[in-house]
Design a protein around this motif. Structure first.
Motif, PDB file in Angstrom:
ATOM      1  N   GLU A  22      14.634  -7.083  -5.254  1.00  0.00           N
ATOM      2  CA  GLU A  22      13.316  -7.211  -5.881  1.00  0.00           C
ATOM      3  C   GLU A  22      12.393  -8.087  -5.039  1.00  0.00           C
ATOM      4  O   GLU A  22      11.222  -7.764  -4.868  1.00  0.00           O
ATOM      5  CB  GLU A  22      13.453  -7.804  -7.286  1.00  0.00           C
ATOM      6  CG  GLU A  22      14.071  -6.865  -8.286  1.00  0.00           C
ATOM      7  CD  GLU A  22      14.365  -7.532  -9.624  1.00  0.00           C
ATOM      8  OE1 GLU A  22      14.011  -8.719  -9.798  1.00  0.00           O
ATOM      9  OE2 GLU A  22      14.943  -6.865 -10.495  1.00  0.00           O
ATOM     10  N   GLU A  23      12.922  -9.183  -4.501  1.00  0.00           N
ATOM     11  CA  GLU A  23      12.118 -10.068  -3.659  1.00  0.00           C
ATOM     12  C   GLU A  23      11.654  -9.351  -2.400  1.00  0.00           C
ATOM     13  O   GLU A  23      10.513  -9.505  -1.973  1.00  0.00           O
ATOM     14  CB  GLU A  23      12.911 -11.315  -3.277  1.00  0.00           C
ATOM     15  CG  GLU A  23      13.140 -12.266  -4.420  1.00  0.00           C
ATOM     16  CD  GLU A  23      14.014 -13.451  -4.037  1.00  0.00           C
ATOM     17  OE1 GLU A  23      14.409 -13.577  -2.856  1.00  0.00           O
ATOM     18  OE2 GLU A  23      14.312 -14.249  -4.941  1.00  0.00           O
TER      19      GLU A  23
ATOM     20  N   LYS B  85      11.209  -6.150  -1.984  1.00  0.00           N
ATOM     21  CA  LYS B  85      10.280  -5.060  -2.300  1.00  0.00           C
ATOM     22  C   LYS B  85       8.935  -5.556  -2.822  1.00  0.00           C
ATOM     23  O   LYS B  85       7.986  -4.792  -2.867  1.00  0.00           O
ATOM     24  CB  LYS B  85      10.917  -4.113  -3.316  1.00  0.00           C
ATOM     25  CG  LYS B  85      12.043  -3.287  -2.722  1.00  0.00           C
ATOM     26  CD  LYS B  85      12.588  -2.301  -3.723  1.00  0.00           C
ATOM     27  CE  LYS B  85      13.656  -1.420  -3.096  1.00  0.00           C
ATOM     28  NZ  LYS B  85      14.182  -0.428  -4.047  1.00  0.00           N
ATOM     29  N   SER B  86       8.863  -6.826  -3.197  1.00  0.00           N
ATOM     30  CA  SER B  86       7.608  -7.362  -3.734  1.00  0.00           C
ATOM     31  C   SER B  86       6.614  -7.611  -2.602  1.00  0.00           C
ATOM     32  O   SER B  86       6.976  -7.650  -1.423  1.00  0.00           O
ATOM     33  CB  SER B  86       7.846  -8.646  -4.515  1.00  0.00           C
ATOM     34  OG  SER B  86       8.052  -9.725  -3.628  1.00  0.00           O
ATOM     35  N   ASP B  87       5.370  -7.792  -2.977  1.00  0.00           N
ATOM     36  CA  ASP B  87       4.312  -8.046  -2.000  1.00  0.00           C
ATOM     37  C   ASP B  87       4.177  -9.526  -1.660  1.00  0.00           C
ATOM     38  O   ASP B  87       3.353  -9.899  -0.836  1.00  0.00           O
ATOM     39  CB  ASP B  87       2.973  -7.522  -2.536  1.00  0.00           C
ATOM     40  CG  ASP B  87       2.964  -6.001  -2.639  1.00  0.00           C
ATOM     41  OD1 ASP B  87       3.712  -5.354  -1.888  1.00  0.00           O
ATOM     42  OD2 ASP B  87       2.210  -5.473  -3.473  1.00  0.00           O
ATOM     43  N   GLU B  88       4.977 -10.369  -2.297  1.00  0.00           N
ATOM     44  CA  GLU B  88       4.918 -11.809  -2.051  1.00  0.00           C
ATOM     45  C   GLU B  88       5.494 -12.119  -0.664  1.00  0.00           C
ATOM     46  O   GLU B  88       6.463 -11.505  -0.236  1.00  0.00           O
ATOM     47  CB  GLU B  88       5.728 -12.570  -3.101  1.00  0.00           C
ATOM     48  CG  GLU B  88       5.205 -12.430  -4.511  1.00  0.00           C
ATOM     49  CD  GLU B  88       3.855 -13.094  -4.684  1.00  0.00           C
ATOM     50  OE1 GLU B  88       3.668 -14.214  -4.171  1.00  0.00           O
ATOM     51  OE2 GLU B  88       2.988 -12.479  -5.321  1.00  0.00           O
ATOM     52  N   PRO B  89       4.915 -13.096   0.045  1.00  0.00           N
ATOM     53  CA  PRO B  89       5.464 -13.477   1.348  1.00  0.00           C
ATOM     54  C   PRO B  89       6.841 -14.126   1.189  1.00  0.00           C
ATOM     55  O   PRO B  89       7.089 -14.849   0.226  1.00  0.00           O
ATOM     56  CB  PRO B  89       4.448 -14.485   1.893  1.00  0.00           C
ATOM     57  CG  PRO B  89       3.657 -14.929   0.721  1.00  0.00           C
ATOM     58  CD  PRO B  89       3.724 -13.837  -0.305  1.00  0.00           C
TER      59      PRO B  89
END
Length: 83
Positions: A59-60, A62-66
């Motif tokens: 999930e981390e 695939k997320s857009d968060e850096p």
């Protein structure tokens, strides 16, 4: 499903144990994503981690968060100073 050699499993485990908690999650996720069906369970057996840890890592990724952060803990966390 492709399986790694015993020597490679040893190196993977040794590297995994040298990482921080967040790096471990992401490394396990990347390794699981490289393999076919059953890869997540296999990686969990090699590294001794929980399947939920791998899912959180996926999930981390695939997320857009850096992903890069200089901090291990959340800013403001921990014991408060006595005044």
């Amino acid at each position: 499903m492709k399986r790694y050699t015993q020597e490679m499993e040893h190196f993977m485990n040794k590297y995994y144990n040298s990482l921080s908690e967040s790096e471990r999650r992401r490394y396990a996720a990347v390794e699981a994503m490289k393999l076919e069906h059953g890869g997540q369970k296999y990686i969990c057996e090699i590294l001794g981690c929980d399947p939920d840890t791998v899912l959180r890592g996926i999930e981390e990724l695939k997320s857009d968060e850096p992903l890069l952060s200089n901090r291990t803990r959340v800013l403001g966390g921990g014991r408060k100073k006595n005044t």
